[in-house]
Design an enzyme around this catalytic site. Structure first.
Site, PDB file in Angstrom:
ATOM      1  CB  SER A   1      -0.903   0.004   1.232  1.00  0.00           C
ATOM      2  OG  SER A   1      -0.119   0.192   2.404  1.00  0.00           O
TER       3      SER A   1
ATOM      4  CG  ASP B   1      -3.880  -2.704  -1.942  1.00  0.00           C
ATOM      5  OD1 ASP B   1      -4.771  -2.764  -2.806  1.00  0.00           O
ATOM      6  OD2 ASP B   1      -4.090  -2.853  -0.724  1.00  0.00           O
ATOM      7  CG  HIS B   2      -6.484   0.718  -2.391  1.00  0.00           C
ATOM      8  ND1 HIS B   2      -7.685   0.975  -3.007  1.00  0.00           N
ATOM      9  CD2 HIS B   2      -6.706  -0.354  -1.592  1.00  0.00           C
ATOM     10  CE1 HIS B   2      -8.595   0.112  -2.600  1.00  0.00           C
ATOM     11  NE2 HIS B   2      -8.020  -0.711  -1.749  1.00  0.00           N
TER      12      HIS B   2
ATOM     13  CG  ASP C   1      -9.181   3.108  -5.552  1.00  0.00           C
ATOM     14  OD1 ASP C   1     -10.190   3.290  -6.261  1.00  0.00           O
ATOM     15  OD2 ASP C   1      -9.231   2.935  -4.320  1.00  0.00           O
TER      16      ASP C   1
ATOM     17  N   GLY D   1     -11.209  -2.944   6.257  1.00  0.00           N
ATOM     18  CA  GLY D   1     -10.978  -2.868   7.693  1.00  0.00           C
ATOM     19  C   GLY D   1     -11.464  -4.103   8.426  1.00  0.00           C
TER      20      GLY D   1
ATOM     21  CG  HIS E   1      -9.798  -4.293  -2.980  1.00  0.00           C
ATOM     22  ND1 HIS E   1      -8.797  -3.350  -2.861  1.00  0.00           N
ATOM     23  CD2 HIS E   1      -9.622  -4.838  -4.209  1.00  0.00           C
ATOM     24  CE1 HIS E   1      -8.059  -3.339  -3.958  1.00  0.00           C
ATOM     25  NE2 HIS E   1      -8.552  -4.227  -4.796  1.00  0.00           N
TER      26      HIS E   1
ATOM     27  CB  ILE F   1      -5.581 -11.591   2.781  1.00  0.00           C
ATOM     28  CG1 ILE F   1      -6.682 -12.412   2.089  1.00  0.00           C
ATOM     29  CG2 ILE F   1      -5.449 -11.989   4.250  1.00  0.00           C
ATOM     30  CD1 ILE F   1      -6.377 -13.879   1.960  1.00  0.00           C
TER      31      ILE F   1
END
Length: 309
Positions: free
Chosen positions: A50, A82-83, A104, A181, A211, A255
């Site tokens: 991330s 990621d993102h 994203d 979350g 996700h 994950i």
């Protein structure tokens, strides 16, 4: 083996009716625990970073740790952003040697999302890097991604077709009821499998991504509760729903929260049982083992990816 992109992994996953685990990494012990699990299960593997992890650990360190994992285990590994929130971070990761990136643009209107995603795709294709896009908004919090329940929107199947055709993305993250979350559902968790079926029928053979698919096994919840880290009383996605999604065109399941909880529970246990401990190896080592145990559970019991390497 090698650092690879996701094309062949997803092709095999779609045809085989399983999903590849995309596990978020932040440090050496997390990477070691994940790759040991994938090696033990002979499973395909995506390690993803991330923006927060990239800032915390430095992309050069993370890439070198992944290269070391490849050399030690002989695994083919996808190194994925990621993102990614803008073109600049996606470009930086591609230039740093990542083999896959996510852009994203889900917070933007459709036309802006398409334009941004296509710009990343056009750049990435020059280097053989695969690109994941996102359409629809998941509720919840993960690093810089923060979406309230009222602002969450499910993926429109017709827009998904248009998005894929106009951007040229290699995979698409969809919103069908998961949430970022830990333990975030106040009511009964559910996934919109009817919507998933429509999307897969309109995009046959195209890899989809979930996700926000946290589903912590009860033993880890009990550990967190026992050692001073009680988890709020809502629930994650039931694992049987994730198994069904993996058989229904979802080729990648992210994950992250589950790993954080497993490692943190283990570290708390060490400090409760040995309060005078100060050697990082004595608490990070068991934390690494907890990561491996969690990842093996996910590969075998959720993703269906054991023996699929």
């Amino acid at each position: 083996m090698a650092l690879v992109n996701s094309i062949e992994m997803f092709k095999k996953a779609y045809e085989g009716g399983y999903a590849v685990g995309a596990f978020n990494v932040n440090n050496m012990e997390i990477i070691q625990g994940i790759v040991s699990a994938a090696q033990a299960e002979n499973a395909p593997l995506i390690l993803q970073v991330s923006a927060g992890a990239r800032k915390y650990a430095n992309p050069i360190y993370l890439k070198k740790l992944v290269e070391a994992a490849i050399e030690e285990t002989g695994l083919d590994i996808v190194l994925h952003l990621d993102h990614g929130e803008d073109f600049e971070i996606c470009k930086a990761c591609i230039d740093d040697g990542f083999s896959s990136v996510m852009i994203d643009g889900s917070k933007y209107p459709l036309e802006e999302n398409i334009a941004l995603t296509k710009r990343v795709v056009d750049y990435a294709k020059q280097f053989g890097v695969t690109v994941e896009g996102e359409l629809g908004k998941l509720a919840g919090v993960e690093d810089a991604v923060k979406v309230s329940s009222k602002d969450a929107t499910y993926t429109d199947p017709d827009e998904a077709v248009e998005f894929v055709e106009r951007t040229g993305v290699d995979s698409l993250a969809i919103a069908i009821g998961t949430s970022h979350g830990a333990y975030k559902f106040k009511g009964e968790p559910s996934l919109d499998f009817a919507r998933l079926e429509v999307i897969t029928s309109k995009l046959p053979g195209f890899p989809l991504v979930l996700h926000g698919a946290s589903s912590v096994p009860e033993e880890f919840v009990a550990l967190c509760n026992k050692y001073g880290g009680e988890i709020p009383g809502a629930r994650g996605v039931p694992e049987e729903m994730l198994r069904q999604a993996a058989k229904s065109g979802v080729c990648k399941i992210n994950i992250d929260t589950d790993l954080r909880l497993a490692m943190t529970a283990s570290i708390r246990q060490t400090f409760v049982e040995h309060p005078s401990e100060f050697d990082p190896r004595k608490y990070l080592g068991p934390g690494r083992d907890a990561i491996q145990k969690m990842v093996q559970h996910k590969i075998k019991n959720v993703l269906g990816a054991s023996g699929k390497r």
